[in-house]
Design a protein around this motif. Structure first.
Motif, PDB file in Angstrom:
ATOM      1  N   SER A   1       0.836  -1.217   0.000  1.00 37.14           N
ATOM      2  CA  SER A   1       0.000   0.000   0.000  1.00 37.14           C
ATOM      3  C   SER A   1       0.860   1.252   0.000  1.00 37.14           C
TER       4      SER A   1
ATOM      5  N   GLU B   1      -6.989   0.779  -0.424  1.00 35.23           N
ATOM      6  CA  GLU B   1      -7.268  -0.325   0.487  1.00 35.23           C
ATOM      7  C   GLU B   1      -8.398   0.088   1.431  1.00 35.23           C
TER       8      GLU B   1
ATOM      9  N   ASP C   1      -5.869  -1.605  -4.758  1.00 33.78           N
ATOM     10  CA  ASP C   1      -5.235  -2.119  -3.540  1.00 33.78           C
ATOM     11  C   ASP C   1      -6.188  -3.069  -2.815  1.00 33.78           C
ATOM     12  N   GLU C   2      -5.949  -4.347  -2.963  1.00 36.53           N
ATOM     13  CA  GLU C   2      -6.737  -5.411  -2.325  1.00 36.53           C
ATOM     14  C   GLU C   2      -8.245  -5.195  -2.481  1.00 36.53           C
TER      15      GLU C   2
HETATM   16 MG   LIG Z   1      -1.853  -2.721   2.226  1.00 33.45          MG
END
Ligand SMILES: [Mg+2]
Ligand SMILES: Nc1ncnc2c1ncn2[C@@H]1O[C@H](COP(=O)(O)OP(=O)(O)OP(=O)(O)O)[C@@H](O)[C@H]1O
Length: 234
Positions: A41, A83, A159-160
């Motif tokens: 991140s 994220e 991000d994820e």
């Molecule tokens: Mg992360």
């Protein structure tokens, strides 16, 4: 298109990235893999200017980015789906999507951008006036991706995006991402589920403790015994 060279980034006294290097070519889908706290991140945040560089360089479209502002990265065509989604829970789905339209240049395309987001994620049209906080995890992720798309990015950083998303919606989101990629949008996907990441990306980098330690095509990584032991549970 994007090149990070020996990037170092600190969070206060803590060095999160020691030496991260990666190259992404136009139109590629590239994965960023690594354990919790590895620096994934932070890498994404550094690209969009959330965190200053301590050293190293970030080159985008042939230009060295110093510490770009959000407006500059948006104008340059970079959008981050952060994220944890970071939606405004008490604002409507439509209002959240409109947060993605920063630049004046994007404002005139607003209607077309919104139509495209609704085409990719039809449920968002139905839920347009509901508060984002009332949606399921997967629907909220669709809003976060839709918000990023409202700025018409050429480079999309994810991000994820599948955390807290039900399997059926993961498939829907993946299929939308494939459509977006087919339009020529370059993507970097941060993902903890290695199998899922490698199903989607063509190439990936592995970050460990703030260092890039491995890079390869999907095939190379799957055939690498060290990678398999660490990330495929073999
Ligand atoms: Mg992360
Ligand atoms: N805003 C912050 N302030 C201080 N330390 C931070 C901050 N953000 C991240 N860190 C620290 O920097 C390191 C890298 O964190 P980062 O969030 O980039 O990792 P990550 O690979 O994204 O992890 P995860 O898989 O858990 O999301 C970690 O040690 C983390 O605790």
């Amino acid at each position: 298109m994007l090149s990070l060279k020996n990037l170092r980034v600190n969070h206060g006294p803590l060095t999160a990235l020691w030496d991260v290097s990666l190259d992404v070519r136009r139109g590629e889908k590239v994965g960023l893999l690594g354990a919790n706290g590895a620096g994934k991140s932070t890498t994404m945040g550094a690209i969009v200017g959330l965190y200053p560089r301590a050293s190293g360089t970030i080159t985008y479209d042939g230009q060295v980015l110093e510490r770009p502002s959000t407006a500059q990265t948006v104008a340059g065509g970079i959008a981050l789906v952060p994220e944890g989604r970071r939606l405004f829970a008490a604002m409507s789905v439509l209002e959240n999507l409109e947060m993605g339209v920063y630049a004046a240049a994007n404002r005139k395309d607003r209607a077309a951008s919104l139509a495209r987001v609704y085409q990719l994620f039809p449920i968002l049209r139905e839920k347009a006036t509901q508060n984002a906080g009332e949606l399921s995890g997967g629907q909220q992720q669709m809003v976060a991706i839709g918000r990023a798309l409202m700025s018409r990015p050429r480079l999309l950083l994810l991000d994820e995006p599948f955390i807290g998303v039900a399997p059926k919606l993961i498939d829907e989101i993946l299929s939308a991402l494939h459509s977006i990629a087919a339009e020529g949008v370059t993507m970097i996907l941060v993902e903890q589920n290695t199998h899922r990441a490698l199903d989607f990306v063509e190439r990936a980098y592995v970050i460990e403790n703030g260092h890039t330690v491995l890079e390869g095509s999907r095939e190379q990584l799957l055939a690498d015994p060290t990678f398999a032991a660490k990330f495929l549970g073999l």
